[in-house]
Every structure is written in C-alpha cells, then in structure tokens.
Motif scaffolding. Sequence first.
Motif, mmCIF file in Angstrom:
data_model
loop_
_atom_site.group_PDB
_atom_site.id
_atom_site.type_symbol
_atom_site.label_atom_id
_atom_site.label_comp_id
_atom_site.label_asym_id
_atom_site.label_seq_id
_atom_site.Cartn_x
_atom_site.Cartn_y
_atom_site.Cartn_z
ATOM 1 N N THR A 51 0.834 -1.208 0.000
ATOM 2 C CA THR A 51 0.000 0.000 0.000
ATOM 3 C C THR A 51 0.865 1.253 0.000
ATOM 4 O O THR A 51 0.640 2.186 -0.785
ATOM 5 N N LEU A 52 1.875 1.287 0.868
ATOM 6 C CA LEU A 52 2.746 2.464 0.939
ATOM 7 C C LEU A 52 3.573 2.618 -0.342
ATOM 8 O O LEU A 52 3.776 3.739 -0.833
ATOM 9 N N LEU A 53 4.048 1.502 -0.894
ATOM 10 C CA LEU A 53 4.817 1.575 -2.137
ATOM 11 C C LEU A 53 3.933 2.056 -3.285
ATOM 12 O O LEU A 53 4.345 2.890 -4.095
ATOM 13 N N TYR A 54 2.709 1.531 -3.347
ATOM 14 C CA TYR A 54 1.804 1.917 -4.432
ATOM 15 C C TYR A 54 1.402 3.389 -4.312
ATOM 16 O O TYR A 54 1.315 4.103 -5.312
ATOM 17 N N GLU A 55 1.164 3.856 -3.086
ATOM 18 C CA GLU A 55 0.793 5.261 -2.892
ATOM 19 C C GLU A 55 1.908 6.199 -3.330
ATOM 20 O O GLU A 55 1.660 7.338 -3.710
ATOM 21 N N ALA A 56 3.152 5.711 -3.277
ATOM 22 C CA ALA A 56 4.288 6.552 -3.663
ATOM 23 C C ALA A 56 4.495 6.616 -5.174
ATOM 24 O O ALA A 56 5.249 7.458 -5.661
ATOM 25 N N VAL A 57 3.836 5.745 -5.923
ATOM 26 C CA VAL A 57 4.018 5.719 -7.380
ATOM 27 C C VAL A 57 3.493 7.017 -7.991
ATOM 28 O O VAL A 57 2.396 7.475 -7.664
#
Length: 674
Positions: A51-57
Amino acid sequence: MTLRTPWPTCTTCQAIPLAFFHNRAVDKPHRLWLTFSAFADSASRGCHTCTLLYEAVREPFKHRLDDEPIYLECTTVDSDGTQAVALTVDLASPHDRGTWDESLWKRTDGQRPSFQFVPIADIKYALNANDVPQDARHFKDLISLYAEDDGAFRYIKQSLTNCLANHNLTCNRVMFPLSGTASQQDSVVNIVHGNHGLVVAPTRLVYVGSEDSKDPPRLVDGQECLLNGGHLVLSYCWGMTPKDAPWKLTTMTIQQFTTEIPLTILPQTLHDAIMWTRKLGERYIWIDSMCILQDLKEDWDREASRMASIYGSATTTLAAASSSVYGGMSDRRNPLRNSAAGLYLQDGSSKSPIYILPNGQPRNALLPPPTDSRGWCYQEDLLSGRLVKITQKSVLWQCVGDGSNPATRAQGLEQLRKHPPYQWYTLWYRLIERYSNKSLTYPEDKLLAFHGIASDKAGPAYLAGFLKTDPWVSLLWCRDENQIRQRPGRRYEEYVAPTWSWASIDAPVLFYEANARRGRKPQLDPSSMDPELHHAEVQPVSFFDTGAVKGGSIEISAYVVMTRTASVEPFLFNTRQGAHTYGRRNCVDRLTGDALGLIVFDVALEAKDDMLLCCAFLQTADMGLVEKNGPAGLGLALSVQEETSKHLKCTRVGYVQFTSAFSALCHKRCLELS
C-alpha cells in the motif's frame, strides 16, 4: 525498541532481502513483482507495505502500467543523502518510453540518478523504531478515529425518507415491522410479501449499540429486526484478512460476541460501518464476517443460500469505498496509507525490522470503487432495493424506484419483467457477461457469488450457468477475445463447474448469439438441424441450495462431425487480417482438409494443430450472414472422453462458427456433456 504493526504484509514483501536496506549492500535491482497489476492488486487487498509503495508511485504510471515487472533499487533522497529505495520499471516494451524517461529520471536537485530501470517512486525507510516519525506511529489500533461529515448522513437520511414516502412498495422486499403472513421453519421467521415471494430473515445480526458503555455492539438473533425496524447490510472487500482475525465470527468467538463485540478489535471498515449505522438512526447491520460462522461449513452454506433474501430484505445496503477491510467506509483516512509499515525480514536465524515510511504524495487521481470489480459485491449490488455507494469523494444514493437517479443494476433487473422472452434473455446474459469480468478470491465461489441473482431471477430453470428454458444460447458462450492479452482463459485447479458452463473457466465471456437474437426481425424459425435436449442435472455440493456443484451433465441429440484442427489461415469469415489468431484454430475435414468452421478455444493455450475433436451444431445462424461470408451456424467443440453404442461422452473445449459445408458431412448423435 520494536514497533509491531497490526496490518498484514504479503509473502512477496516478506521475501525482500534484508541486505537491500543495509549500507547499499545490494548493487543490482531486486525484482519485487512479476507485473505491475499484481503489485497493485496486493496493495488493494491490504498488504501494508505494498500500500505504501503503491501510494508513492507517480500518478502517470498508475494508469499506464500493467504487465511490466516491478523492481526495487537503492537510492538517496533529499539534500542530506537520506537512504531510500526506489520502485523502478523496465519500459523496454512500451512504444512511448522516451516521453516518460525525460520527465521522470530527473530529481528535484536537477541531478540524474543512476538506475538500471526507470524510477516510478521513492520510498524512505527507517532501521530504528526511534527514527519513525511520531505522526506515522499508528501501531496500537487498527482504526483511525475521525469524524465523517454530518452532511453525508443527512443526505442518506433524506434520501431514505423520500424513498419510503414515494416509492416504498417498489423498493421494499419486506415490510418492517412485520405486517404480513409469517410461518415458522427451522426456527427462522419466513415472510411472504407481495410479488417477491418467500423472504427469509437473517439468522444473525449485529446490534450496533450506542455511545453508552453499558450498551455495546453485540450479536443478536436475526428475528429482532422484525420487531424493531429492519436492518442495513454492508457490502465491502475483505482484502488480505488473516484466517485468525479476531473480528471473525467462529465457534470460539460466538459466545463473546453475543455479550459484546469490542470496537477495539475491529478493522477500519467494520468499525466505520457500525458508527455509520448508529448515525443513520438504525439499530442493526448484517456483516458477513461477523454474522456467519466462518469455521462451520454447514452454517456458511445455509447463509449463502439466503443471500437474495438477506440483501433483498435490507432497508439499505452500504457499499464501502475501500479495497480492503482496513481502509474505512470512505477510504479518505485509510490508516494503511498514513502509518509506517513494519517489515520483519530474515537475518540469519532471526528477523530484523525495517520500517517503510509514508511518503505523503497527494492522490491526484481517484480510483473506481473497488466493489465494482468484485464478484460478491456485484450480486449484493443487484439484489439491493436501496444502495448507498460511498466513493473517496462522494456519497451516492440509488434505489429501484427513483427514476431521477442514473439507472442502477437493480433497476435493470426490475425491467426484466417488462420485456418479451428473447429480450429478457438478452438482459440475463448481459448480467453473466458483466459478472464474468469480476474478480473472486476463491474460485469455488464462482457459482456461489452469482446464485442469489440466479435464484431470484431464473429460479429452478437455472443449473450451474445453464438455463433449461433457453438451452442452446446458454451453452453458446465464448471467451471474450477482446481481453486476450489480460485474461486468455485458464481452467481452475479445483472443480468449479462442468465444462459446458461459463463458470468452468477463469475468463470473461460473451454471448454473441443472445445479442444477435435481440435485433432479429423476425426471429429465426425452427430448423431440421436443431438439437434436442433430453436431460440436464447437477450434483449440489451442499444440502443447502447454494449454487455450488460437484458434478453435472447434459444429454442432447445434435448433428456432429469429427474434425481435425488446423491453422486459422486463410481466414474463413470476415475479420481484420491477423486479428485473434491466438487461441483459435480452424476445424477441417479429416480426409480432405476442407474447412468446416472456426474454433475459439475456451482456454487459449489449449489451441493446437491436429487435435481430433467432435464439433456439434447447436444453432442456425442468420442466413443473411452467409451471403456476407458469415457463419452458417454455431456450436461447440468437444473432446470425446468415451464412445458407447448409445452416445459420446464429451467435455467442452471451445465455441465453433460453422461454414455451410458442415451440413453435407454431419450426422446425428446422442451426446453426454460433462
């Protein structure tokens, strides 16, 4: 000090090498996910790290990547050289790579970082718990205590009041409090109401309690709603829910739940649902994970068989915006996006913590409601007379009787009664086409999650995807070739349905003949080559009528010919040159090699040359098409499993479009399809 987070992490993230975060010890990219779509799916199901990685995209990539693999690479950010990791992607295949590189390889300081692939996100992390910012330390609770705008609740209340005053009889399945004829069966009250027939009250409900600590939420008998004004239903996505989640109803927790359901054990979406129910002035809500015993198959089967009644008899259905049970009703304050993720990675014989930090990137583009893509939620939407659909920025009221709102799926179902039979069937098959595009966590739910719709609209004529009142068209489904790249079709490892059923494969399907039939004037007359239906049956998995089956067969008489498969070139019918060759083969005469038809295989990878198949003719096509080089008829490609003096025992492998040459070679046989 170690900080433990309450949210789950997927096995892919747990397998990231620990050395990756220590002193840039890894100098080559680590492939994190095979495809960007798989990575996005893991984030949507509630993996905290994903979730955190995807939000940073960065926003352009979220909607332009699909099958590209995702990597982790080491980097530094900020002027002080803070250690970080970057998500990168190999853009060797997209045609417009150059337009992306120039804008996205640059850093804020104007320097060009050294990456093997194109960076799409920067993510900071901490090795020590003391370095985790205070505002990212939401480790003690599953929920974020925030207040929703009271305007949303006023809007829902006003819409419900208007509905009850102006089109109550249209939108109601059951009148509450009890005001009709009731009968007793299996200790459950059954209510007869109007044209909708017998409706069964929920076995259990969650009483939401009040602000008074002496009046907590608890599990109650479903019949309480008959005396106290009805119930709401929650439609939501489970996401990555642990098997031992404390909010699940089990034989171990049911005694505690009947006394009190502690709010502290609930994830955000379920917590919000109870708070919303209170604010709307309602007393009861049905939530599947808290009202069905999750460790007792008999209880699950019984409740699954009553889905049409549970959703149809609800006062209103609340459809949550979050893609997991952790995100909340509106998904605006999803705690997974605002909290550091504790990642415990293997370090020899022990594990060491790494804390992935939220990067705070604004969400410029809103995602479609996740419930729109889920199989179970599709049924819940269709069966609900009133629906409150919550998105990240809005609350939308929909009900069957409100003509001022955009047409809802439930409104479409009500319209089925007003159409002549062939048009009714067209709408019915569209429901299946749309449902086949939805996703399910468990393949064995394929028939289960559609059974409420089927039992409500087709009744006993429906058998595991087959419609006895319209047999040939219901068998003439075809894998949707427009989605060949994303979903080429696959067979489930476990048994889900007979091969003649659209539910037997994991792929979107289309009913071409159903759509063509609707526009024909006049309808086609019976033909001497029409097949005959002798018998159709399925073997249910459970004593309860859930729709799930463990076997099934259809016996028919039809004109058939034994054929051999060959290359699709030259093309038999009008089609764009070179289109859809993958997963297709021509069926040809075994002796002469003359083309008899075109087979679209149910599973694209199963298409091979020189296969011996039995092709059965089921439906005469519009003969006007023959003059335009169109198919003369439609049927099924079958693999013969056994031949007896009476019939051929076959399984389905594809959908066939026949040329007129077929009729000169075919003969009639009895077939048993399984």
